[in-house]
Design a protein around this motif. Structure first.
Motif: not given
Length: 395
Positions: A57-74
């Motif tokens: 899960d931490s890797y997914l969070r990093k991808l999101h913070l780095d602007g990589k891949g789709p942006a999840p719904e918050l």
């Protein structure tokens, strides 16, 4: 003494009851899913998405913070939610930097043949449709391109995917259209996308029984040819479009089941571990072997990549069931899947709203009940996925 009811024609009573029930089911569907609404898959928490992808899960969070891949719904609580489309996009992204091909997109590669899984048993209540639906959905969620085929005229698999035959299939639209003897249509004409990416469906209805009625007639006329190849030949038209086909076979050994068996590369036999069910399965296996002998004598290759037994609606605290499970494992060894599908109120409760356990929110159930059921389903489906990978020559 009470006066007996006025005599009624049985067919008239049955037809009236059928129409009442169809109308009530249609009303229920419209209350759950209004006419202008389409059934859709729920969104997954970041933890669920990470598990499906096989990352932290931490890797997914990093991808999101780095602007990589789709942006999840918050959510208002700052939780991340991923749609099935988001998860697919992440698969493609992660595969580009994977250590080896197929780490994140596990489907076929050059030289791999289409896996066609026939799920069968002619004893009602063995969990055949439940197994088919959850297997097809789990494989799709894991990144396989899946085609689910409802070959059962009762069409429960179709209903679970939002198709009500009495109202949605008035002009055909089942596999019968592609395997009938007169003017068959291309199989692509009866394939419909579902609300789950990577999962397509060929629904079923009572029209499938026409194949059972027509085949003896054309056999008598000498025009049926190798009738048991009709499903296989139809599927060959879309061979390159899918990794796995899951066929929910009818609960009898008719011409449809024989044709599905001839097409299958893998066979999954569901067993409810009760003595009456095991006795019934004994007859089922003997009849299946006899029919397959007839087909083989006609020149068909009846070899399969694998065959497995799946224990369904299993209750670990039930002593008689445990004795039967031990008996089956002793007799059939590794032909019985290690994982079992546990009996769970969560699965049956989800079915009340025509949903699988993968579609409902965890919050709709007691956590321990949901977790126990979903772990059981995942273990079964992932063991079958491993069989598929082994067949393709991968560990």
């Amino acid at each position: 003494m009470s006066t007996p009811d006025t005599h009624e024609d049985l067919n008239a009573v049955i037809r009236q009851h059928s129409e009442w029930l169809a109308a009530q089911l249609h009303a229920q569907r419209e209350s759950l899913f209004p006419p202008d609404a389409t059934k859709e898959m729920r969104k997954f928490t970041s933890g669920e998405a990470a598990t499906l992808l096989g990352v932290n899960d931490s890797y997914l969070r990093k991808l999101h913070l780095d602007g990589k891949g789709p942006a999840p719904e918050l959510t208002p609580g700052n939780r991340r939610l991923y749609s099935t489309e988001d998860i697919n996009d992440l698969r493609v992204l992660l595969e580009k930097t994977a250590r080896k091909p197929g780490d994140y997109v596990p489907g076929r590669r050059e030289g791999d043949h289409l896996q066609i899984i026939g799920v069968m048993n002619f004893k009602g209540g063995s969990g055949k449709t439940t197994t088919s639906a959850h297997l097809a959905q789990r494989l799709a969620l894991k990144g396989y391109r899946v085609l689910a085929i409802d070959l059962d005229p009762q069409a429960s698999l179709s209903a679970l995917h939002g198709v009500q035959p009495e109202f949605d299939l008035l002009d055909g639209g089942t596999l019968y259209d592609a395997i009938r003897y007169e003017d068959p249509v291309p199989i692509r004409d009866v394939i419909r996308p579902t609300y789950i990416p990577n999962l397509d469906l060929i629904p079923g209805n009572l029209e499938l029984m026409e194949f059972e009625h027509e085949t003896p007639r054309v056999l008598a006329q000498g025009n049926a040819g190798l009738f048991f190849f009709r499903v296989k030949e139809a599927l060959s038209q879309v061979d390159d479009a899918y990794d796995v086909v899951v066929i929910d076979c009818p609960p009898q050994l008719g011409f449809l089941t024989m044709s599905a068996l001839s097409a299958a590369t893998g066979v999954l036999v569901t067993i409810h571990p009760e003595m009456l069910d095991v006795m019934s399965m004994s007859q089922f296996l003997r009849m299946t072997a006899d029919l397959m002998d007839v087909i083989a004598d006609s020149g068909a290759d009846m070899s399969h990549d694998w065959m497995r037994y799946l224990l369904t609606r299993y209750e670990p605290t039930d002593a008689p069931q445990n004795r039967i499970v031990a008996f089956l494992r002793t007799m059939y060894g590794d032909k019985v899947l290690n994982a079992t599908m546990l009996k769970s109120t969560a699965i049956s409760d989800a079915g009340l709203t025509k949903q699988t356990l993968y579609e409902v929110e965890r919050s709709a159930f007691t956590r321990s009940t949901y977790d126990r059921a979903i772990e059981s389903l995942n273990a079964v489906n992932d063991e079958i996925a491993q069989l598929i990978q082994t067949t393709w020559g991968r560990k």
